[in-house]
Write a protein that holds these residues in place. Structure first.
Motif, PDB file in Angstrom:
ATOM      1  N   THR A  96       0.836  -1.190   0.000  1.00 33.02           N
ATOM      2  CA  THR A  96       0.000   0.000   0.000  1.00 33.02           C
ATOM      3  C   THR A  96       0.874   1.244   0.000  1.00 33.02           C
ATOM      4  OG1 THR A  96      -1.721  -1.153   1.242  1.00 33.02           O
ATOM      5  CG2 THR A  96      -1.820   1.240   1.227  1.00 33.02           C
ATOM      6  N   VAL A  97       0.493   2.210  -0.807  1.00 30.25           N
ATOM      7  CA  VAL A  97       1.165   3.519  -0.830  1.00 30.25           C
ATOM      8  C   VAL A  97       0.245   4.518  -0.156  1.00 30.25           C
ATOM      9  CG1 VAL A  97       2.068   5.357  -2.311  1.00 30.25           C
ATOM     10  CG2 VAL A  97       2.384   2.954  -2.969  1.00 30.25           C
ATOM     11  N   PRO A  98       0.713   5.176   0.942  1.00 26.78           N
ATOM     12  CA  PRO A  98       2.090   5.256   1.425  1.00 26.78           C
ATOM     13  C   PRO A  98       2.399   4.385   2.652  1.00 26.78           C
ATOM     14  CG  PRO A  98       0.852   7.029   2.380  1.00 26.78           C
ATOM     15  CD  PRO A  98      -0.136   6.236   1.555  1.00 26.78           C
ATOM     16  N   ALA A  99       1.479   3.542   3.090  1.00 22.88           N
ATOM     17  CA  ALA A  99       1.694   2.783   4.324  1.00 22.88           C
ATOM     18  C   ALA A  99       2.950   1.909   4.238  1.00 22.88           C
ATOM     19  CB  ALA A  99       0.470   1.931   4.632  1.00 22.88           C
ATOM     20  N   ASP A 100       3.132   1.218   3.095  1.00 20.56           N
ATOM     21  CA  ASP A 100       4.293   0.342   2.931  1.00 20.56           C
ATOM     22  C   ASP A 100       5.411   0.983   2.121  1.00 20.56           C
ATOM     23  OD1 ASP A 100       2.990  -1.884   4.243  1.00 20.56           O
ATOM     24  OD2 ASP A 100       1.794  -2.109   2.413  1.00 20.56           O
ATOM     25  N   LEU A 101       5.059   1.891   1.236  1.00 18.52           N
ATOM     26  CA  LEU A 101       6.052   2.543   0.388  1.00 18.52           C
ATOM     27  C   LEU A 101       5.664   3.995   0.160  1.00 18.52           C
ATOM     28  CD1 LEU A 101       8.580   2.213  -1.527  1.00 18.52           C
ATOM     29  CD2 LEU A 101       6.906   1.893  -3.387  1.00 18.52           C
ATOM     30  N   SER A 102       6.567   4.906   0.488  1.00 19.21           N
ATOM     31  CA  SER A 102       6.369   6.327   0.192  1.00 19.21           C
ATOM     32  C   SER A 102       6.984   6.627  -1.167  1.00 19.21           C
ATOM     33  CB  SER A 102       7.006   7.205   1.268  1.00 19.21           C
ATOM     34  OG  SER A 102       6.264   7.173   2.459  1.00 19.21           O
ATOM     35  N   VAL A 103       6.275   7.399  -1.994  1.00 16.66           N
ATOM     36  CA  VAL A 103       6.735   7.690  -3.350  1.00 16.66           C
ATOM     37  C   VAL A 103       6.716   9.199  -3.580  1.00 16.66           C
ATOM     38  CG1 VAL A 103       6.302   7.363  -5.812  1.00 16.66           C
ATOM     39  CG2 VAL A 103       5.872   5.481  -4.215  1.00 16.66           C
ATOM     40  N   VAL A 104       7.823   9.716  -4.138  1.00 20.01           N
ATOM     41  CA  VAL A 104       7.936  11.129  -4.504  1.00 20.01           C
ATOM     42  C   VAL A 104       8.154  11.218  -6.007  1.00 20.01           C
ATOM     43  CG1 VAL A 104       9.226  13.284  -4.215  1.00 20.01           C
ATOM     44  CG2 VAL A 104       8.916  11.741  -2.269  1.00 20.01           C
ATOM     45  N   GLY A 105       7.340  12.003  -6.699  1.00 15.72           N
ATOM     46  CA  GLY A 105       7.487  12.196  -8.138  1.00 15.72           C
ATOM     47  C   GLY A 105       8.315  13.423  -8.460  1.00 15.72           C
ATOM     48  N   TYR A 106       8.273  13.806  -9.737  1.00 18.19           N
ATOM     49  CA  TYR A 106       9.045  14.967 -10.194  1.00 18.19           C
ATOM     50  C   TYR A 106       8.364  15.556 -11.422  1.00 18.19           C
ATOM     51  CZ  TYR A 106      13.132  17.707 -11.679  1.00 18.19           C
ATOM     52  OH  TYR A 106      13.984  18.724 -12.040  1.00 18.19           O
ATOM     53  N   ASP A 107       8.016  16.816 -11.373  1.00 19.27           N
ATOM     54  CA  ASP A 107       7.400  17.607 -12.443  1.00 19.27           C
ATOM     55  C   ASP A 107       6.168  18.334 -11.920  1.00 19.27           C
ATOM     56  OD1 ASP A 107       9.196  16.962 -14.453  1.00 19.27           O
ATOM     57  OD2 ASP A 107       7.977  15.290 -15.208  1.00 19.27           O
ATOM     58  N   ASP A 167      -4.488   8.432  -7.125  1.00 19.80           N
ATOM     59  CA  ASP A 167      -4.793   7.689  -5.902  1.00 19.80           C
ATOM     60  C   ASP A 167      -3.545   6.936  -5.449  1.00 19.80           C
ATOM     61  OD1 ASP A 167      -6.029   6.421  -3.794  1.00 19.80           O
ATOM     62  OD2 ASP A 167      -6.849   4.809  -5.049  1.00 19.80           O
ATOM     63  N   PRO A 168      -2.887   7.425  -4.395  1.00 15.43           N
ATOM     64  CA  PRO A 168      -3.182   8.659  -3.650  1.00 15.43           C
ATOM     65  C   PRO A 168      -2.646   9.879  -4.402  1.00 15.43           C
ATOM     66  CG  PRO A 168      -1.216   7.621  -2.768  1.00 15.43           C
ATOM     67  CD  PRO A 168      -1.729   6.689  -3.829  1.00 15.43           C
ATOM     68  N   PRO A 169      -3.113  11.088  -4.046  1.00 17.24           N
ATOM     69  CA  PRO A 169      -2.531  12.300  -4.637  1.00 17.24           C
ATOM     70  C   PRO A 169      -1.012  12.302  -4.445  1.00 17.24           C
ATOM     71  CG  PRO A 169      -4.523  12.841  -3.439  1.00 17.24           C
ATOM     72  CD  PRO A 169      -4.220  11.406  -3.122  1.00 17.24           C
ATOM     73  N   LEU A 170      -0.283  12.616  -5.510  1.00 16.34           N
ATOM     74  CA  LEU A 170       1.156  12.389  -5.530  1.00 16.34           C
ATOM     75  C   LEU A 170       1.964  13.523  -4.912  1.00 16.34           C
ATOM     76  CD1 LEU A 170       3.317  10.377  -6.608  1.00 16.34           C
ATOM     77  CD2 LEU A 170       3.432  11.806  -8.669  1.00 16.34           C
ATOM     78  N   THR A 171       2.804  13.179  -3.946  1.00  7.01           N
ATOM     79  CA  THR A 171       3.826  14.104  -3.466  1.00  7.01           C
ATOM     80  C   THR A 171       4.880  14.211  -4.565  1.00  7.01           C
ATOM     81  OG1 THR A 171       3.502  13.570  -1.124  1.00  7.01           O
ATOM     82  CG2 THR A 171       5.646  14.459  -1.754  1.00  7.01           C
ATOM     83  N   THR A 172       5.218  15.426  -4.957  1.00  9.11           N
ATOM     84  CA  THR A 172       6.109  15.584  -6.105  1.00  9.11           C
ATOM     85  C   THR A 172       6.871  16.894  -6.020  1.00  9.11           C
ATOM     86  OG1 THR A 172       6.168  15.531  -8.534  1.00  9.11           O
ATOM     87  CG2 THR A 172       4.323  16.691  -7.521  1.00  9.11           C
ATOM     88  N   GLU A 220       9.942  23.144  -6.235  1.00  7.58           N
ATOM     89  CA  GLU A 220       9.160  23.257  -5.002  1.00  7.58           C
ATOM     90  C   GLU A 220       8.576  21.899  -4.634  1.00  7.58           C
ATOM     91  OE1 GLU A 220       5.026  25.379  -3.389  1.00  7.58           O
ATOM     92  OE2 GLU A 220       5.785  25.774  -5.419  1.00  7.58           O
ATOM     93  N   LEU A 221       8.843  21.456  -3.420  1.00  8.50           N
ATOM     94  CA  LEU A 221       8.287  20.191  -2.946  1.00  8.50           C
ATOM     95  C   LEU A 221       6.816  20.386  -2.608  1.00  8.50           C
ATOM     96  CD1 LEU A 221       8.775  17.218  -2.095  1.00  8.50           C
ATOM     97  CD2 LEU A 221       9.233  18.096   0.213  1.00  8.50           C
ATOM     98  N   VAL A 222       5.950  19.635  -3.272  1.00  3.67           N
ATOM     99  CA  VAL A 222       4.511  19.690  -3.025  1.00  3.67           C
ATOM    100  C   VAL A 222       4.122  18.403  -2.301  1.00  3.67           C
ATOM    101  CG1 VAL A 222       2.224  19.904  -4.057  1.00  3.67           C
ATOM    102  CG2 VAL A 222       4.193  21.048  -5.119  1.00  3.67           C
TER     103      VAL A 222
END
Length: 388
Positions: free
Chosen positions: A301-312, A321-326, A361-363
């Motif tokens: 499960t994201v983010p419970a098991d894995l945190s993900v950060v995007g770029y752009d 789903d879930p709204p992306l931290t980027t 900028e980190l969102v």
């Protein structure tokens, strides 16, 4: 006629009365505004009045590597609009399967005697050398030229007696010192010859890494583009330096290289997950979405098991789903800066070939969360992916 006036006026940002004066050849309009109106007519597909058809619009090439990644259409939209405002006609050139290559687009644009070119993708040694020899005004927008291309182009242009004296030096990321400037080797803009406008890759990785570390993550991975992609190499260098500072190792801080596609992100993320990472920094939002798919395919499960950060921070990333931290790139500011640099060159002002770095900028949204030990991170004998 009224509709045409309204569309052109909106495009240029002037009144319909001003457009009418241009079309009827009346005085009271500046040369820049007059040229912008004529360019807007060309872009919108309207025919010029007979008395104005001999006035040729100034062409500027906008070369994009693809349109699948939403960031490139966004760059083209802003840059194209800014060019029209200055009286130029943007010519969009996009590499597609079975279509022209970027090198062929360069040849085509030179044959059309374009006023200048904005590249939103990397240049090869041949393309770099050709543009340098022809003296065409060029600006690189998020399109760094790799050091091998620079060396090859310069080597080709040297007298025969001096050829072969210098080679391309390769440096392993792990061997670089930890200082910020050490992460910018031969790729710095001043060594290239063309002005560059880029997002600061080092700052981007630092922001993402600090965010994940503050959430308690110690097994953090990085997934970027191909190994010969200069921005990806910069991100990898910054990431490796941060891992060294935190006493990390390739096992706890793996790096994966993927094609810039959803499927590429899913494939490489699957390998990285096998190392036991609990957080992943991605080189694009598309890669991040592929990573989320890979995690779910493994029952995570994201983010419970894995945190993900995007770029752009591409369009609609707040609706995933879930709204992306980027990391948000300042597209508006970067595109307008590139157009300004190009216009200055065309008008005879040659800027110092340096790289303008824009801070991302980190969102923070909902794809990252505090780390809680799980069976995944505690499992022994997990397969490692080599860190470059």
């Amino acid at each position: 006629m009224t509709r045409r006036l309204a569309e052109v006026a909106k495009r240029v940002g002037v009144s319909e009365a001003t457009v009418s004066r241009v079309l009827n050849g009346r005085p009271g309009v500046s040369d820049a505004t007059r040229q912008a109106v004529l360019t807007a007519l060309d872009v919108l597909g309207y025919e010029r009045p007979t008395q104005l058809r001999g006035v040729r619009a100034r062409l500027v090439g906008l070369v994009l590597p693809e349109l699948q990644n939403p960031i490139f259409p966004a760059l083209a939209e802003v840059a194209g609009g800014a060019l029209v405002q200055l009286g130029f006609t943007p010519v969009l050139c996009t590499r597609t399967a079975g279509g022209l290559t970027e090198a062929e687009y360069v040849t085509m644009l030179l044959d059309q005697q374009v006023s200048g070119v904005i590249f939103c993708g990397g240049l090869s040694a041949d393309e770099y050398g050709t543009l340098l020899q022809r003296g065409v005004p060029v600006v690189l927008l998020n399109a760094a030229v790799d050091s091998a291309a620079i060396q090859a182009a310069r080597q080709r242009d040297r007298p025969a007696a001096s050829e072969g004296r210098a080679g391309v030096r390769t440096t392993a990321y792990a061997a670089r010192p930890a200082g910020r400037d050490a992460l910018r080797p031969q790729e710095r803009g001043a060594a290239i010859g063309f002005p560059q406008v880029s997002t600061d890759d080092v700052a981007a990785v630092q922001q993402a890494y600090a965010h994940l570390s503050s959430l308690g993550h110690t097994r953090i991975g990085l997934m970027v583009g191909p190994a010969d992609h200069t921005p990806s190499r910069r991100k990898a260098a910054a990431f490796t330096a941060l891992a060294h500072r935190s006493a990390g190792s390739p096992a706890t801080h793996p790096i994966g290289h993927a094609l810039f596609s959803f499927e590429g992100g899913q494939a490489v993320a699957t390998e990285l997950l096998a190392t036991g990472i609990t957080a992943l920094i991605c080189g694009s939002d598309v890669l991040a979405l592929g990573a989320i798919r890979a995690a779910r395919r493994q029952g995570l499960t994201v983010p419970a098991d894995l945190s993900v950060v995007g770029y752009d921070d591409s369009a609609f990333m707040n609706y995933t789903d879930p709204p992306l931290t980027t990391l948000r790139q300042p597209i508006e500011a970067m595109s307008r800066a590139a157009v300004t640099l190009l216009a200055n060159q065309i008008n005879g002002t040659n800027p110092t070939p340096k790289e303008l770095l824009h801070e991302p900028e980190l969102v923070v949204r909902h794809s990252t969360a505090p780390h809680h030990p799980t069976a995944l991170s505690a499992s022994p004998g997990l397969r490692a992916v080599r860190a470059d």
